[in-house]
Design a protein around this motif. Structure first.
Motif, PDB file in Angstrom:
ATOM      1  N   ASN A 192       0.848  -1.192   0.000  1.00  0.00           N
ATOM      2  CA  ASN A 192       0.000   0.000   0.000  1.00  0.00           C
ATOM      3  C   ASN A 192       0.883   1.241   0.000  1.00  0.00           C
ATOM      4  O   ASN A 192       1.707   1.417   0.905  1.00  0.00           O
ATOM      5  CB  ASN A 192      -0.904   0.005   1.239  1.00  0.00           C
ATOM      6  N   VAL A 193       0.695   2.066  -0.999  1.00  0.00           N
ATOM      7  CA  VAL A 193       1.586   3.223  -1.140  1.00  0.00           C
ATOM      8  C   VAL A 193       0.787   4.455  -1.531  1.00  0.00           C
ATOM      9  O   VAL A 193      -0.111   4.381  -2.384  1.00  0.00           O
ATOM     10  CB  VAL A 193       2.635   2.973  -2.259  1.00  0.00           C
ATOM     11  N   SER A 194       1.107   5.571  -0.905  1.00  0.00           N
ATOM     12  CA  SER A 194       0.596   6.825  -1.457  1.00  0.00           C
ATOM     13  C   SER A 194       1.723   7.840  -1.498  1.00  0.00           C
ATOM     14  O   SER A 194       2.620   7.834  -0.649  1.00  0.00           O
ATOM     15  CB  SER A 194      -0.606   7.343  -0.663  1.00  0.00           C
ATOM     16  N   PHE A 195       1.687   8.659  -2.519  1.00  0.00           N
ATOM     17  CA  PHE A 195       2.753   9.639  -2.726  1.00  0.00           C
ATOM     18  C   PHE A 195       2.144  10.870  -3.366  1.00  0.00           C
ATOM     19  O   PHE A 195       1.315  10.772  -4.262  1.00  0.00           O
ATOM     20  CB  PHE A 195       3.827   9.051  -3.652  1.00  0.00           C
ATOM     21  N   GLN A 196       2.553  12.000  -2.848  1.00  0.00           N
ATOM     22  CA  GLN A 196       2.130  13.236  -3.475  1.00  0.00           C
ATOM     23  C   GLN A 196       3.301  14.199  -3.467  1.00  0.00           C
ATOM     24  O   GLN A 196       3.966  14.374  -2.443  1.00  0.00           O
ATOM     25  CB  GLN A 196       0.957  13.836  -2.710  1.00  0.00           C
ATOM     26  N   ALA A 197       3.557  14.811  -4.601  1.00  0.00           N
ATOM     27  CA  ALA A 197       4.632  15.805  -4.664  1.00  0.00           C
ATOM     28  C   ALA A 197       4.057  17.129  -5.132  1.00  0.00           C
ATOM     29  O   ALA A 197       3.262  17.173  -6.075  1.00  0.00           O
ATOM     30  CB  ALA A 197       5.732  15.344  -5.622  1.00  0.00           C
ATOM     31  N   THR A 198       4.462  18.180  -4.457  1.00  0.00           N
ATOM     32  CA  THR A 198       4.003  19.518  -4.824  1.00  0.00           C
ATOM     33  C   THR A 198       5.215  20.351  -5.223  1.00  0.00           C
ATOM     34  O   THR A 198       6.148  20.494  -4.431  1.00  0.00           O
ATOM     35  CB  THR A 198       3.313  20.172  -3.606  1.00  0.00           C
ATOM     36  N   CYS A 199       5.189  20.864  -6.439  1.00  0.00           N
ATOM     37  CA  CYS A 199       6.277  21.729  -6.896  1.00  0.00           C
ATOM     38  C   CYS A 199       5.806  23.168  -6.771  1.00  0.00           C
ATOM     39  O   CYS A 199       4.702  23.507  -7.219  1.00  0.00           O
ATOM     40  CB  CYS A 199       6.634  21.446  -8.348  1.00  0.00           C
ATOM     41  N   VAL A 200       6.643  23.996  -6.179  1.00  0.00           N
ATOM     42  CA  VAL A 200       6.203  25.352  -5.848  1.00  0.00           C
ATOM     43  C   VAL A 200       7.141  26.386  -6.466  1.00  0.00           C
ATOM     44  O   VAL A 200       8.364  26.298  -6.321  1.00  0.00           O
ATOM     45  CB  VAL A 200       6.202  25.539  -4.311  1.00  0.00           C
ATOM     46  N   TYR A 201       6.528  27.377  -7.101  1.00  0.00           N
ATOM     47  CA  TYR A 201       7.314  28.507  -7.600  1.00  0.00           C
ATOM     48  C   TYR A 201       7.812  29.344  -6.423  1.00  0.00           C
ATOM     49  O   TYR A 201       7.069  29.626  -5.482  1.00  0.00           O
ATOM     50  CB  TYR A 201       6.440  29.445  -8.434  1.00  0.00           C
ATOM     51  N   THR A 202       9.074  29.753  -6.512  1.00  0.00           N
ATOM     52  CA  THR A 202       9.621  30.740  -5.573  1.00  0.00           C
ATOM     53  C   THR A 202      10.508  31.684  -6.388  1.00  0.00           C
ATOM     54  O   THR A 202      10.669  31.476  -7.598  1.00  0.00           O
ATOM     55  CB  THR A 202      10.507  30.092  -4.491  1.00  0.00           C
ATOM     56  N   ASN A 203      11.098  32.645  -5.740  1.00  0.00           N
ATOM     57  CA  ASN A 203      12.035  33.523  -6.446  1.00  0.00           C
ATOM     58  C   ASN A 203      13.470  33.031  -6.336  1.00  0.00           C
ATOM     59  O   ASN A 203      14.421  33.789  -6.516  1.00  0.00           O
ATOM     60  CB  ASN A 203      11.914  34.958  -5.940  1.00  0.00           C
ATOM     61  N   ASN A 204      13.603  31.743  -6.074  1.00  0.00           N
ATOM     62  CA  ASN A 204      14.938  31.146  -6.113  1.00  0.00           C
ATOM     63  C   ASN A 204      15.300  30.803  -7.556  1.00  0.00           C
ATOM     64  O   ASN A 204      14.466  30.832  -8.459  1.00  0.00           O
ATOM     65  CB  ASN A 204      14.966  29.890  -5.251  1.00  0.00           C
ATOM     66  N   ILE A 205      16.545  30.438  -7.740  1.00  0.00           N
ATOM     67  CA  ILE A 205      17.048  30.009  -9.042  1.00  0.00           C
ATOM     68  C   ILE A 205      16.239  28.786  -9.497  1.00  0.00           C
ATOM     69  O   ILE A 205      15.884  27.934  -8.691  1.00  0.00           O
ATOM     70  CB  ILE A 205      18.543  29.687  -8.908  1.00  0.00           C
ATOM     71  N   TYR A 206      15.911  28.733 -10.784  1.00  0.00           N
ATOM     72  CA  TYR A 206      15.082  27.599 -11.208  1.00  0.00           C
ATOM     73  C   TYR A 206      15.894  26.311 -11.273  1.00  0.00           C
ATOM     74  O   TYR A 206      17.116  26.353 -11.359  1.00  0.00           O
ATOM     75  CB  TYR A 206      14.291  27.913 -12.470  1.00  0.00           C
ATOM     76  N   SER A 207      15.195  25.194 -11.200  1.00  0.00           N
ATOM     77  CA  SER A 207      15.881  23.921 -10.973  1.00  0.00           C
ATOM     78  C   SER A 207      15.757  22.984 -12.171  1.00  0.00           C
ATOM     79  O   SER A 207      14.881  23.152 -13.011  1.00  0.00           O
ATOM     80  CB  SER A 207      15.288  23.253  -9.741  1.00  0.00           C
ATOM     81  N   GLN A 208      16.639  22.017 -12.204  1.00  0.00           N
ATOM     82  CA  GLN A 208      16.574  21.021 -13.275  1.00  0.00           C
ATOM     83  C   GLN A 208      17.073  19.666 -12.772  1.00  0.00           C
ATOM     84  O   GLN A 208      17.034  19.383 -11.591  1.00  0.00           O
ATOM     85  CB  GLN A 208      17.358  21.478 -14.485  1.00  0.00           C
ATOM     86  N   ALA A 209      17.507  18.874 -13.695  1.00  0.00           N
ATOM     87  CA  ALA A 209      17.853  17.497 -13.366  1.00  0.00           C
ATOM     88  C   ALA A 209      19.294  17.371 -12.899  1.00  0.00           C
ATOM     89  O   ALA A 209      20.135  18.207 -13.179  1.00  0.00           O
ATOM     90  CB  ALA A 209      17.662  16.625 -14.601  1.00  0.00           C
ATOM     91  N   MET A 210      19.538  16.298 -12.198  1.00  0.00           N
ATOM     92  CA  MET A 210      20.908  15.894 -11.910  1.00  0.00           C
ATOM     93  C   MET A 210      20.940  14.367 -11.844  1.00  0.00           C
ATOM     94  O   MET A 210      19.912  13.737 -11.568  1.00  0.00           O
ATOM     95  CB  MET A 210      21.386  16.488 -10.595  1.00  0.00           C
ATOM     96  N   ARG A 211      22.115  13.835 -12.120  1.00  0.00           N
ATOM     97  CA  ARG A 211      22.348  12.389 -12.079  1.00  0.00           C
ATOM     98  C   ARG A 211      21.489  11.711 -10.998  1.00  0.00           C
ATOM     99  O   ARG A 211      21.591  12.064  -9.826  1.00  0.00           O
ATOM    100  CB  ARG A 211      23.829  12.157 -11.768  1.00  0.00           C
ATOM    101  N   GLY A 212      20.657  10.772 -11.420  1.00  0.00           N
ATOM    102  CA  GLY A 212      19.764  10.084 -10.493  1.00  0.00           C
ATOM    103  C   GLY A 212      18.364  10.665 -10.496  1.00  0.00           C
ATOM    104  O   GLY A 212      17.443  10.076  -9.932  1.00  0.00           O
ATOM    105  N   TYR A 213      18.238  11.844 -11.087  1.00  0.00           N
ATOM    106  CA  TYR A 213      16.943  12.538 -11.212  1.00  0.00           C
ATOM    107  C   TYR A 213      16.287  12.694  -9.836  1.00  0.00           C
ATOM    108  O   TYR A 213      16.873  13.342  -8.979  1.00  0.00           O
ATOM    109  CB  TYR A 213      16.057  11.769 -12.210  1.00  0.00           C
ATOM    110  N   GLY A 214      15.122  12.100  -9.576  1.00  0.00           N
ATOM    111  CA  GLY A 214      14.507  12.254  -8.249  1.00  0.00           C
ATOM    112  C   GLY A 214      14.907  11.167  -7.280  1.00  0.00           C
ATOM    113  O   GLY A 214      14.524  11.194  -6.103  1.00  0.00           O
ATOM    114  N   ASN A 215      15.689  10.209  -7.758  1.00  0.00           N
ATOM    115  CA  ASN A 215      15.936   9.023  -6.942  1.00  0.00           C
ATOM    116  C   ASN A 215      16.776   9.278  -5.681  1.00  0.00           C
ATOM    117  O   ASN A 215      16.378   8.858  -4.589  1.00  0.00           O
ATOM    118  CB  ASN A 215      16.549   7.932  -7.823  1.00  0.00           C
TER     119      ASN A 215
END
Ligand code: FES
Ligand code: FES
Lengths: 795, 157
Positions: free
Chosen positions: A342-365
């Motif tokens: 049984n699994v539940s997962f929720q991710a919320t991505c939020v805009y801020t005035n920080n530097i914008y983000s991207q990928a890195m080796r492993g991605y979200g892992n």
């Protein structure tokens, strides 16, 4: 399989000799006649209205060829959600916002010109904490979306929500539960070769774009769309790679500087190069974003996992690139690391005035694995079960279908955990709490492609030249991992040539067939599969030629001998040994009958056949060339975020022994063991290189690395203050290769580019707990945090 | 105001006009087009620009060009034999996967070469200390250290 001549061998990277002699052409050395140098002016505020820009003085500086602002170029949106423009006109939303750009005859003059551009800003209230930004009354980073519709919240409209089974019910029925909150930091990928590109239009406005991208066709497509949107229709674009000084995720998306470079080239009618300084690389390149997780897990009285519930909040920064899609890979460990119904997962991505983000080796892992694996340790302790045993009893098995729908084929997780336990001396060292401790963590990652776009395919074309060099043309790229060597080994094996015969041509959209990109640890698996299939076709063609020409050649030669020597007795030859391609084989450049491998007359060097095939002189000559486009049978995630999005999955485990100094708070790694399921190691030395390199970045993630943002500004943009490990850190790392050939892999291989990074940081955190009894849930584990935690514990 | 300097570059005497504000890195890359020497940071923190000056490994991005006067400078282009035969260090980096993206490699080889010239039989610690100023993001240094060890072995023979 045991008959392999080239696969499984430590073939040296001879094709890359230019890298040790200084001849390799990186972006810095890629030069064009009349080339200009571009520089970018960034915002001075995290959030502000631009009141005016005056470029007059800059334009008048001798040597300057162009100065552009948002008012000089079409107002076209770019990016994954189309939430930004190339040069910003009215508003800046982060410190790295590009406000103007200059092209000049030298980089120094361009730099000088930037200082002469006058920009007047009106600062606006800014928001830097995603939790604050989520509040209903928070100031909006974006007032409207890409289509101009009003936005009411800083939360991105991305559906990262997953549910399987009944978490609530499972929680109630669990014998033990553990809840944790963990944070992971902003990380800079730190490629040693900084970002850059060269754009050049020809007289017909066709574009030659030299880029470090590892997705050449994706980049081409984005640029094509951009050119179309600025009014350049039907233009041809060729994207090529120079030698690339590392990628680690930074070359996945097309960055704003690349569009700026194109605009400068268009404006000046000259080739233009942009090249980042190290400071720019830290300030203006999208990093891996910070994430906050709340995780709750439970197990029954026997220690079997019952549920896992994870919520994540991701700081997206001011605009959207691939950082916002990392939850698709966070899903891997959250839904499928160990058997958990049984699994539940929720991710919320939020805009801020920080530097914008991207990928890195492993991605979200790596982020999600830090949450899952530190929580596993916590839950094991709560349930009173040894943490290694706890992982073992919950481990994945071959044939499992996980709640996300991942179909596990091969899975030697058990061997990985066992190897780690043995090598780290787990049973002897665990649980001492004497300032030394051992910890462990496991991983699951995509290792057989990853269907993140509609196609997950790679095309390979192999042509064999008359003298027997084998040219391999593909749209793949090499960012340093050694894929040309690996593909050369695979092609040599499949075709029957030698690795040194193979000439790899990567990184050119005009020559290579379409490729989804060299990312997601997919290259060896997908391109390798295409290479095996194309190689087999090539071999078949050669053997067909051999059936045609070997008898002729043998007969001709016998006749000649007879002519020279009338006493020569022509041997009786059994030509049925070679009368069909199936009866022949080609290995290490020699063609021979399978039934008589050393046949003195029929055994033939392949070059002779190739020349014969081309020089028939009857109008029926034949060139040997084959191509295969291979798209693995993988599924795109559906609306519920379910689907078997890779053909196979890699497992692994890391074990760490640490010593923690209670006085200074310093964590010293005494030993790091990284055991990985690689299917089959095509080149064990290169596989180890991937494991060592990734593990080292993992240690940095665990102990030292963090981009420090103060009110949206990077305050440690250099290697003095951003601590990446050096050779002096001398961490004794042991790579263990576990081979369990995957039926779908090329010669059984799985991908191994990213996995090494994933379990390292949680293994360190778990070892620190074992050593001193405090859990540091906020990466990196710095001496200050250790001391503070010890102090809090001791009250 | 340009100034003339004379020094030995990869075993050849050179006379060149320089701007006193230049770094040695600039001179090597932009004037001599010896682009094997890399710029990874420009401020002395990464080692990609390492060259050997009078036997010592130095960061050429910090090295004022006027100080090269009369010195003996070796860059990565001067490491292989004149017939192109690779130096044992270069060969060892290829053979042991000591090179991945290669951006740090020139600097690594120069640092290691300076070490081996002073100490033919280095310990692992010597090797690690000699390359401590050379950052590598790809390899975790393991196979780089192994490459230097193997080169030292081969050079002894
Ligand atoms: S470029 Fe000289 S030390 Fe980094
Ligand atoms: S090999 Fe890439 S930085 Fe060292």
């Amino acid at each position: 399989m045991d008959n392999l001549l080239h696969v499984g061998k430590n073939i040296p990277r001879t094709a890359e000799t230019d890298k040790v002699t200084g001849r390799a052409v990186y972006m810095d050395e890629y030069k064009r006649p009349g080339m200009l140098h571009g520089k970018i002016l960034y915002s001075r505020y995290a959030h502000a209205r631009i009141k005016s820009i005056n470029t007059e003085k800059a334009k008048n500086l001798p040597g300057v060829r162009a100065v552009i602002t948002g008012y000089d170029i079409p107002d076209v949106r770019v990016g994954f959600l189309g939430d930004q423009t190339v040069l910003k006109r009215d508003l800046v939303r982060q410190f790295r916002d590009e406000v103007a750009a200059v092209a000049a005859i030298t980089p120094e003059i361009a730099e000088e010109a930037l200082k002469l551009i006058e920009v007047e800003y009106e600062p606006l209230p800014a928001i830097f904490d995603p939790l604050e930004a989520m509040k209903p009354d928070a100031p909006l980073v974006h007032e409207t979306d890409a289509r101009g519709r009003p936005l009411r919240s800083n939360i991105l409209p991305l559906p990262w929500k997953f549910n399987a089974g009944d978490v609530e019910k499972a929680r109630q029925e669990s014998a033990y539960t553990a809840t944790d909150s963990v944070n992971t930091p902003w990380i800079n990928q730190c490629c040693m070769g900084t970002s850059g590109c060269v754009a050049e239009f020809d007289s017909n406005n066709n574009l030659m774009f030299c880029s470090q991208t590892n997705v050449i066709f994706g980049a081409k497509q984005r640029i094509q769309t951009y050119l179309l949107n600025i009014g350049l229709k039907g233009k041809k674009i060729r994207v090529i790679n120079p030698t690339v000084g590392g990628s680690f995720g930074t070359k996945l998306d097309t960055d704003i500087y690349e569009f700026i470079c194109i605009q400068l080239a268009l404006k000046t009618r000259k080739p233009v190069r942009i090249r980042f300084t190290r400071e720019e690389e830290f300030m203006a390149l999208p990093p891996r974003q910070t994430a906050r997780f709340t995780i709750e897990q439970g197990c029954d009285k026997n220690g079997l996992l019952t549920f896992r519930k994870v919520e994540a909040i991701l700081d997206n920064g001011a605009y959207t690139s691939w950082g916002a899609t990392t939850p698709s890979v966070m899903m891997l460990p959250i839904s499928s690391m160990y058997r958990v119904p049984n699994v539940s997962f929720q991710a919320t991505c939020v805009y801020t005035n920080n530097i914008y983000s991207q990928a890195m080796r492993g991605y979200g892992n790596p982020q999600a694995a830090f949450a899952v694996e530190t929580s596993m340790d916590h839950l094991a302790e709560t349930a009173g079960i040894d943490a290694a045993e706890f992982r073992m009893i919950n481990r994945n098995h071959p044939g499992d279908v996980t709640p996300m729908g991942l179909k596990i084929t091969t899975c030697p997780l058990e061997q990985c955990i066992t190897a780690v336990k043995e090598k780290i001396k787990w049973d002897e060292k665990r649980g001492k709490r004497n300032g030394r401790g051992v910890g462990m963590a496991s991983l699951i990652h995509v290792a057989g492609g990853a269907r993140v776009y509609l196609s997950d395919g790679t095309g390979i074309r192999i042509k064999v030249n008359e003298s027997g060099e084998v040219d391999v043309l593909s749209g793949s790229t090499d960012q340093g991992q050694g894929s040309p060597t690996v593909i050369a080994q695979i092609v040599a094996e499949a075709t029957g040539f030698k690795p040194e015969d193979v000439n790899i041509v990567f990184g050119d959209t005009a020559l290579g067939l379409w490729d989804a990109g060299t990312h997601a640890s997919r290259h060896t698996f997908v391109a390798g599969n295409a290479a095996v299939r194309a190689g087999e076709k090539v071999k078949q063609q050669i053997l067909e030629l051999a059936v045609q020409y070997i008898p002729k050649m043998v007969k001709r030669s016998l006749k000649q001998q007879k002519k020279k020597n009338p006493d020569f007795v022509e041997p009786e030859l059994d030509y049925t040994l070679i009368d069909s391609p199936e009866k022949l084989d080609l290995r290490n450049r020699m063609i021979f009958p399978k039934a008589a491998p050393d046949h003195p007359h029929f055994k033939t060097e392949v070059g002779k056949i190739l020349t014969s095939g081309l020089h028939v002189g009857t109008g029926e000559s034949k060139a040997v060339v084959a191509e295969v486009f291979w798209d693995p049978p993988t599924e795109m995630l559906n609306a519920e975020m379910k689907g078997n999005y890779s053909c196979t999955y890699a497992f692994g485990a890391a074990g760490v022994e640490v010593e923690v100094d209670r006085q200074t708070g310093e964590v010293k790694i005494l030993k790091l063991v990284s055991a990985h399921d690689v299917g089959r190691a095509i080149n064990p030395s290169l596989v180890k290189g991937q494991i060592y390199g990734a593990a080292y970045i993992g240690v940095g993630y665990g102990l030292t690395e963090r981009v420090q943002l103060v009110d949206g500004k990077v305050v440690n943009p250099n290697f003095r203050d951003y601590k990446i490990l050096t050779a002096n850190d001398a961490i004794p790392v042991e790579a263990v290769i576990i081979e369990d050939p995957d039926p779908a892999g090329p010669y059984g291989a799985k991908g191994i580019g990213e996995p090494g990074l994933v379990p390292t940081a949680p293994a360190i955190a778990n070892a620190v707990y074992d050593a001193i009894g405090v859990r540091i849930k906020d990466l990196p584990i710095t001496p200050e945090k250790v001391l503070a935690a010890l102090k809090a514990k001791e009250g | 105001m340009k100034k003339e300097i004379t020094f030995t570059l990869n075993n050849e005497k050179v006379v060149v006009e320089v701007d006193p504000g230049w770094t040695l890195l600039y001179l090597l890359r932009e004037v001599f087009e010896l682009t094997g020497t890399k710029e990874g940071c420009g401020v002395g923190e990464c080692g990609a620009c390492t060259v050997i000056v009078d036997g010592d490994a130095v960061s050429s991005c910090l090295y004022p060009v006027l100080e090269a006067e009369g010195k003996n400078v070796i860059t990565i282009e001067g490491v292989a034999a004149s017939d192109g035969t690779l130096h044992p260090l270069q060969q060892a980096f290829i053979d042991n996967n000591g090179v991945q993206c290669g951006y740090c490699t020139s600097g690594m080889i120069m640092s290691a070469k300076a070490l081996l010239e002073k100490k033919a039989v280095p310990t692992e610690e010597d090797i690690r200390t000699s390359i401590a100023g050379n950052i590598c993001r790809c390899t975790g240094y393991v196979q780089i250290v192994e490459s230097v060890q193997q080169a030292a072995e081969r050079m002894k023979k």
